[in-house]
Each structure stands twice: as structure tokens, then as C-alpha cells.
Design a protein around this motif. Structure first.
Motif, PDB file in Angstrom:
ATOM      1  N   SER A  53       0.831  -1.202   0.000  1.00 60.88           N
ATOM      2  CA  SER A  53       0.000   0.000   0.000  1.00 60.88           C
ATOM      3  C   SER A  53       0.867   1.254   0.000  1.00 60.88           C
ATOM      4  O   SER A  53       0.508   2.271  -0.606  1.00 60.88           O
ATOM      5  N   ARG A  54       2.031   1.215   0.654  1.00 60.91           N
ATOM      6  CA  ARG A  54       2.926   2.366   0.677  1.00 60.91           C
ATOM      7  C   ARG A  54       3.711   2.531  -0.616  1.00 60.91           C
ATOM      8  O   ARG A  54       4.070   3.654  -0.995  1.00 60.91           O
ATOM      9  N   SER A  55       4.009   1.457  -1.296  1.00 59.63           N
ATOM     10  CA  SER A  55       4.852   1.545  -2.490  1.00 59.63           C
ATOM     11  C   SER A  55       4.028   1.616  -3.766  1.00 59.63           C
ATOM     12  O   SER A  55       4.190   2.531  -4.584  1.00 59.63           O
ATOM     13  N   ILE A  56       3.141   0.656  -3.953  1.00 58.47           N
ATOM     14  CA  ILE A  56       2.351   0.610  -5.189  1.00 58.47           C
ATOM     15  C   ILE A  56       1.348   1.750  -5.224  1.00 58.47           C
ATOM     16  O   ILE A  56       1.094   2.345  -6.269  1.00 58.47           O
ATOM     17  N   GLY A  57       0.770   2.064  -4.057  1.00 55.96           N
ATOM     18  CA  GLY A  57      -0.228   3.132  -3.978  1.00 55.96           C
ATOM     19  C   GLY A  57      -1.579   2.582  -3.552  1.00 55.96           C
ATOM     20  O   GLY A  57      -2.058   1.590  -4.092  1.00 55.96           O
ATOM     21  N   GLU A  58      -2.195   3.223  -2.566  1.00 56.91           N
ATOM     22  CA  GLU A  58      -3.449   2.715  -2.017  1.00 56.91           C
ATOM     23  C   GLU A  58      -4.607   2.814  -2.997  1.00 56.91           C
ATOM     24  O   GLU A  58      -5.601   2.111  -2.860  1.00 56.91           O
ATOM     25  N   VAL A  59      -4.510   3.698  -3.993  1.00 61.35           N
ATOM     26  CA  VAL A  59      -5.628   3.870  -4.917  1.00 61.35           C
ATOM     27  C   VAL A  59      -5.354   3.188  -6.264  1.00 61.35           C
ATOM     28  O   VAL A  59      -5.922   3.553  -7.280  1.00 61.35           O
ATOM     29  N   PRO A  82       2.159  -9.241  -5.044  1.00 64.56           N
ATOM     30  CA  PRO A  82       1.606  -9.034  -6.384  1.00 64.56           C
ATOM     31  C   PRO A  82       2.668  -8.609  -7.397  1.00 64.56           C
ATOM     32  O   PRO A  82       2.432  -8.612  -8.605  1.00 64.56           O
ATOM     33  N   GLU A  83       3.828  -8.198  -6.910  1.00 68.68           N
ATOM     34  CA  GLU A  83       4.972  -7.823  -7.750  1.00 68.68           C
ATOM     35  C   GLU A  83       6.213  -7.885  -6.874  1.00 68.68           C
ATOM     36  O   GLU A  83       6.121  -8.057  -5.652  1.00 68.68           O
ATOM     37  N   GLY A  84       7.405  -7.773  -7.485  1.00 67.14           N
ATOM     38  CA  GLY A  84       8.624  -8.038  -6.741  1.00 67.14           C
ATOM     39  C   GLY A  84       9.436  -6.840  -6.318  1.00 67.14           C
ATOM     40  O   GLY A  84      10.258  -6.939  -5.402  1.00 67.14           O
ATOM     41  N   THR A  85       9.235  -5.684  -6.941  1.00 68.35           N
ATOM     42  CA  THR A  85      10.095  -4.533  -6.675  1.00 68.35           C
ATOM     43  C   THR A  85      10.013  -4.071  -5.225  1.00 68.35           C
ATOM     44  O   THR A  85      11.039  -3.795  -4.589  1.00 68.35           O
ATOM     45  N   ALA A  86       8.793  -3.976  -4.695  1.00 65.31           N
ATOM     46  CA  ALA A  86       8.636  -3.492  -3.318  1.00 65.31           C
ATOM     47  C   ALA A  86       9.373  -4.397  -2.338  1.00 65.31           C
ATOM     48  O   ALA A  86      10.058  -3.919  -1.417  1.00 65.31           O
ATOM     49  N   GLY A  87       9.259  -5.712  -2.510  1.00 56.74           N
ATOM     50  CA  GLY A  87       9.959  -6.639  -1.628  1.00 56.74           C
ATOM     51  C   GLY A  87      11.459  -6.554  -1.773  1.00 56.74           C
ATOM     52  O   GLY A  87      12.200  -6.678  -0.789  1.00 56.74           O
ATOM     53  N   CYS A  88      11.928  -6.326  -2.996  1.00 52.98           N
ATOM     54  CA  CYS A  88      13.362  -6.185  -3.231  1.00 52.98           C
ATOM     55  C   CYS A  88      13.904  -4.944  -2.526  1.00 52.98           C
ATOM     56  O   CYS A  88      14.965  -4.984  -1.890  1.00 52.98           O
ATOM     57  N   VAL A  89      13.160  -3.841  -2.604  1.00 54.81           N
ATOM     58  CA  VAL A  89      13.574  -2.622  -1.917  1.00 54.81           C
ATOM     59  C   VAL A  89      13.529  -2.824  -0.408  1.00 54.81           C
ATOM     60  O   VAL A  89      14.444  -2.420   0.324  1.00 54.81           O
ATOM     61  N   ILE A  93      16.775  -2.340   2.083  1.00 51.11           N
ATOM     62  CA  ILE A  93      16.823  -1.434   3.229  1.00 51.11           C
ATOM     63  C   ILE A  93      17.071  -2.215   4.517  1.00 51.11           C
ATOM     64  O   ILE A  93      17.921  -1.849   5.341  1.00 51.11           O
ATOM     65  N   GLN A  94      16.337  -3.298   4.709  1.00 53.51           N
ATOM     66  CA  GLN A  94      16.427  -4.078   5.944  1.00 53.51           C
ATOM     67  C   GLN A  94      17.836  -4.608   6.186  1.00 53.51           C
ATOM     68  O   GLN A  94      18.320  -4.623   7.320  1.00 53.51           O
ATOM     69  N   HIS A  95      18.516  -5.018   5.130  1.00 52.82           N
ATOM     70  CA  HIS A  95      19.837  -5.633   5.275  1.00 52.82           C
ATOM     71  C   HIS A  95      20.980  -4.677   4.943  1.00 52.82           C
ATOM     72  O   HIS A  95      22.145  -5.097   4.900  1.00 52.82           O
ATOM     73  N   GLY A  96      20.666  -3.412   4.710  1.00 48.31           N
ATOM     74  CA  GLY A  96      21.692  -2.394   4.550  1.00 48.31           C
ATOM     75  C   GLY A  96      22.574  -2.533   3.334  1.00 48.31           C
ATOM     76  O   GLY A  96      23.763  -2.207   3.393  1.00 48.31           O
ATOM     77  N   ILE A  97      22.008  -2.988   2.206  1.00 44.60           N
ATOM     78  CA  ILE A  97      22.847  -3.203   1.029  1.00 44.60           C
ATOM     79  C   ILE A  97      22.629  -2.147  -0.061  1.00 44.60           C
ATOM     80  O   ILE A  97      23.193  -2.271  -1.156  1.00 44.60           O
ATOM     81  N   GLN A 293      10.921   6.451  -0.003  1.00 47.38           N
ATOM     82  CA  GLN A 293       9.505   6.332   0.364  1.00 47.38           C
ATOM     83  C   GLN A 293       9.268   5.199   1.364  1.00 47.38           C
ATOM     84  O   GLN A 293       8.391   5.285   2.227  1.00 47.38           O
ATOM     85  N   LEU A 294      10.087   4.140   1.275  1.00 51.38           N
ATOM     86  CA  LEU A 294       9.943   2.998   2.174  1.00 51.38           C
ATOM     87  C   LEU A 294      10.872   3.067   3.378  1.00 51.38           C
ATOM     88  O   LEU A 294      11.038   2.076   4.090  1.00 51.38           O
ATOM     89  N   GLY A 295      11.504   4.232   3.602  1.00 51.27           N
ATOM     90  CA  GLY A 295      12.271   4.429   4.826  1.00 51.27           C
ATOM     91  C   GLY A 295      13.772   4.429   4.676  1.00 51.27           C
ATOM     92  O   GLY A 295      14.495   4.611   5.655  1.00 51.27           O
ATOM     93  N   GLY A 296      14.285   4.238   3.469  1.00 48.78           N
ATOM     94  CA  GLY A 296      15.728   4.249   3.256  1.00 48.78           C
ATOM     95  C   GLY A 296      16.217   5.625   2.836  1.00 48.78           C
ATOM     96  O   GLY A 296      15.461   6.602   2.800  1.00 48.78           O
ATOM     97  N   SER A 297      17.503   5.702   2.537  1.00 46.68           N
ATOM     98  CA  SER A 297      18.076   6.952   2.026  1.00 46.68           C
ATOM     99  C   SER A 297      17.735   7.093   0.550  1.00 46.68           C
ATOM    100  O   SER A 297      17.528   6.108  -0.162  1.00 46.68           O
ATOM    101  N   ALA A 298      17.685   8.328   0.087  1.00 49.00           N
ATOM    102  CA  ALA A 298      17.385   8.580  -1.325  1.00 49.00           C
ATOM    103  C   ALA A 298      18.354   7.798  -2.209  1.00 49.00           C
ATOM    104  O   ALA A 298      19.570   7.921  -2.074  1.00 49.00           O
ATOM    105  N   THR A 299      17.812   6.982  -3.100  1.00 48.03           N
ATOM    106  CA  THR A 299      18.627   6.087  -3.923  1.00 48.03           C
ATOM    107  C   THR A 299      18.031   5.988  -5.320  1.00 48.03           C
ATOM    108  O   THR A 299      16.878   5.581  -5.479  1.00 48.03           O
TER     109      THR A 299
END
Length: 428
Positions: A53-59, A82-89, A93-97, A293-299
Motif C-alpha cells: 500500500s505504501r509503495s504501489i499506492g493505495e488507490v 503481487p509484484e517483486g520490486t517493493a519486496g526487493c527494496v 533497506i532491511q539488510h543495509g545493502i 519512500q519505504l524508509g531508506g536513504s534517497a537512492t
């Protein structure tokens, strides 16, 4: 008596007759990723619903209508990806890579969307996803497209055309959105129900409509280029310059947008005329704001996804698929025991570990065994009878050629068989 249990609607089995084509495609994809220096990342099927909902968009249609979402025993809302990009990001972020690093990543697996099943669209489908983080320039955008060019060439595919566009910055998209709302509102009576809903929530998605009755009004809509500033135009020109130098043909499609909120600047699609309405085989673009947008540094980031079912359908239509067949079948006859036959098969597998050797299990006449070997598609039948057992030889029968059979010593069999398989496959 109860009915047999069937697959869930929109999900499908991949049967043994189909897996050879899948394996060949997956092998080529893995090799291509390696050739370009991309590393595999493996992601979970389940993620927190908030991620999408935060990445793809709630609407978006995906979040509002298509996700498989449920509460687990702890009361947490989870969704099948439903797609892979959000999980990849999220993983980056979670693992600092990702922070101040360049990452070229890829993944392959199933995605899930509760859509109306039709040809080329399933509720469970498989995708290759490719993502690059940390590179802001147009050169990596072009690399993404050139990677696709090489893939189509390796698969021997034609009839795939490239469409390219820029959807600018967030501010430019907002200006375009306002103009689009004004345009479609003025033509409200011509919109179908889906477009009326999108007009209020996500008007750019109207441009994706496949409804034939909508195509003229979409064609007359204002182009995105009217809202692009000099930086966005310069970035697109940089992509085009590299593609032109490489001789890549493409069409600028000013109405090409991506349905997810996180895209910006370069967007592209590879399309085919072979699959009807579901004509997009590969799609991607930049998503420079998603990490932040998901909490990491601008990348800065860019990626694409390929629908593997659709790609295999194109391969099938162009007769580019493979079917599985073992290289050889070992058959026994006379007084030769199953234990001896199994031992000989294992010896051949030791000598030729990259070849497929099937041992005929079960009792049957030599004639029946030969019929089964022929039906398997094997190129060779390796026959061991009483005479061969005593002389430590094996008789090689050619199943795909009109050639006299050969009797080969066991010591010479591996070299003989390898050479014959290579010759049959057109390799030296």
C-alpha cells in the motif's frame, strides 16, 4: 462420492511435458544475468500488506482489488506478493545493502493477483525481476533495454517491439495529472466504467485501457511531453542516444505510463502482436523515489519485469520451445539381472554426468522396451543382453536415424556416446 479436487481458479500446474521449455528459459535467464554482472536475491512470497500500500499506492487496482490479503494468527495483515520490486527494496533497506552502494539484482518466482483469468493473465504467474540501485544516469536505463535485446536474440524471437517514454518527475506528473483530469472530465460521457473509476483515483491508468471504444479518446489526450522539463528531456535524450548508437529500434509512445505510483522518468515496454490484448511481455522504468519512500536513504533505481508465461507463449507461437527427451535409455534382455542393468546405468552416469540416461525398470520384452525408449524421444537405446554381458560390451541402437547399430566395449562407450550426442545436436 465427492468431486475430484481441482486447482484454484486462475492457478495452474506445469506438467512434465512443459517443464523442458521452462528449464531452458530459466537457464538462459540465469546465464544472461551472470553475463551482465547481476546477482540473485531470493524474496519471500508473503510480505506485510503495508509494504504494497505504501509503495504501489493505495488507490491502485492492485492494492484495492487484486491482492490476496489476510490476517494471520497475530492479527497482522499479510499479502501474497503481487509484484517483486517493493519486496526487493524492503530487503535492501532491511539488510543495509543499498545505501551509497551500487547493486545489480535479479529474482525469479511466483506473483499473485486476483484478476479475471484470461489468456496471458493468471492469478498465479511467474516473473523475472531485474533491479539496479545507485546509478542515476541514462546509461543504466539503456543497459536494461539492451539486456532485453540480447535475451530476445538468444531465444531466437522476432515480433517484439520496444516502446519508450518519460513520465518525468513527481512535480511534472502532478501537472500532467491535472491536465489529464481536465481533459477526460470534458469527455466524461465517452468514458467506460473502469475509466470513470480511474478518473477519480488514478487518471494515468486510463491511458492503459484496452477497451477498443476508448482508443480514440486516449489518442487525442494531451501528451506527457508537454509537461516535461529540460532535465527530464535531457535524460530521455541520453537513453535514446545510446540506443541509436547500438542500432536498437524503438517507438516513442507519449501515452505510455506505468500503473504503479513509484515510477518516474524512463518507462519502457516490449510488446508483441501475438498475444492479443495481453500484449506486454516486458515492462519497466525508473523508481528513484521508492527507497526513500519505504524508509531508506534517497537512492536512484531502475528495473523491469518479464512475465514468463507470456514469454513462453510467444516462444511457443514462434516454435522456439523445447521438449524434454533423455539422451539414451538402457535396456536389458535375456538373463541379465536388473541389478546389473542398474549398475551399468550408474557407471554411464558417472562417466557422463551432464547427460540424461534412463534405465528401463520393470519386466518387459526387448520389443516393448524399444517401443518405450522410442516414445521417450531418446536418441539412443543401449542394449545389454547375455552376449553383451559376457563380452563386456553394449549394443547402441540409433532411434532417430536409419543407421546400423554398433556394439561398443564398455570402456569406449562414454566417448562414443558423447560424440554421437554432440553430432546429433549439431555440435562439434
Amino acid at each position: 462420492m465427492s468431486k475430484n479436487i481441482q486447482t484454484v481458479r486462475g492457478m495452474h500446474d506445469i506438467l512434465p511435458a512443459e517443464t523442458a521449455a521452462w528449464q531452458r528459459l530459466e537457464q538462459i535467464l540465469r546465464g544472461l544475468m551472470h553475463a551482465y554482472g547481476y546477482q540473485e536475491i531470493r524474496l519471500p512470497l508473503l510480505e506485510k500488506t503495508e509494504l504494497f500500500s505504501r509503495s504501489i499506492g493505495e488507490v491502485t487496482d492492485i492494492v484495492e482489488k487484486e491482492m490476496y490479503t489476510f490476517e494471520d494468527r497475530n492479527g497482522d495483515s499479510l499479502s501474497l506478493r503481487p509484484e517483486g520490486t517493493a519486496g526487493c527494496v524492503r530487503a535492501g533497506i532491511q539488510h543495509g545493502i543499498l545505501h551509497n552502494q551500487i547493486q545489480r539484482l535479479w529474482y525469479m518466482g511466483t506473483m499473485y493477483r486476483h484478476e479475471r483469468p484470461q489468456k496471458g493473465r493468471y492469478r498465479e504467474f511467474r516473473q523475472l525481476g531485474v533491479e539496479v540501485f545507485g546509478l542515476p544516469g541514462p546509461d543504466v536505463d539503456a543497459e536494461m533495454i539492451l539486456l532485453g535485446v540480447r535475451l530476445w536474440r538468444q531465444l531466437g524471437l522476432s515480433d517484439l517491439r520496444l516502446e519508450l517514454n518519460s513520465i518525468g518527475s513527481a512535480e511534472e506528473r502532478l501537472r500532467y495529472r491535472d491536465g489529464l483530469v481536465k481533459y477526460f472530465t470534458a469527455h466524461r460521457k465517452l468514458l467506460d466504467q473502469d475509466s470513470l473509476e480511474r478518473l477519480e483515483r488514478n487518471p494515468l491508468r486510463i491511458l492503459d485501457s484496452k477497451n477498443p471504444a476508448m482508443q480514440q479518446i486516449i489518442a487525442d489526450a494531451p501528451p506527457f511531453s508537454d509537461c516535461l522539463g529540460s532535465e527530464s528531456l535531457s535524460h530521455l535524450d541520453g537513453v535514446r542516444a545510446i540506443l541509436d548508437q547500438a542500432g536498437v529500434e524503438y517507438t516513442i509512445n507519449p501515452k505510455l505510463v506505468r500503473g504503479l505510483d513509484y515510477y518516474n522518468l524512463t518507462v519502457f515496454e516490449w510488446k508483441t502482436t501475438a498475444l492479443g490484448a495481453q500484449d506486454t511481455v516486458c515492462a519497466g522504468g525508473r523508481f528513484d523515489g521508492l527507497v526513500e519512500q519505504l524508509g531508506g536513504s534517497a537512492t536512484p533505481a531502475i528495473g523491469f519485469a518479464i512475465g514468463l508465461e507470456r514469454l513462453l507463449s510467444v516462444m511457443q507461437l514462434q516454435d522456439k520451445q523445447e521438449t524434454y527427451a533423455p539422451d539414451a535409455c538402457l535396456l536389458i534382455t535375456g538373463q541379465v539381472s536388473a541389478a546389473i542393468g542398474m549398475q551399468l546405468t550408474e557407471m554411464i552416469r558417472d562417466a557422463l554426468p551432464h547427460r540424461s540416461i534412463v534405465y528401463h525398470c520393470g519386466s518387459a520384452s526387448l520389443k516393448s522396451q524399444l517401443k518405450r525408449a522410442d516414445r521417450s524421444g531418446a536418441g539412443f537405446a543401449l542394449i545389454v543382453g547375455d552376449e553383451e554381458q559376457q563380452a563386456a560390451t553394449i549394443t547402441v541402437k540409433f532411434l532417430r536415424e536409419d543407421r546400423a547399430q554398433n556394439t561398443i566395449s564398455r570402456a569406449e562407450l562414454a566417448n562414443f556416446l558423447e560424440n554421437e550426442i554432440n553430432r546429433a545436436n549439431g555440435r562439434k
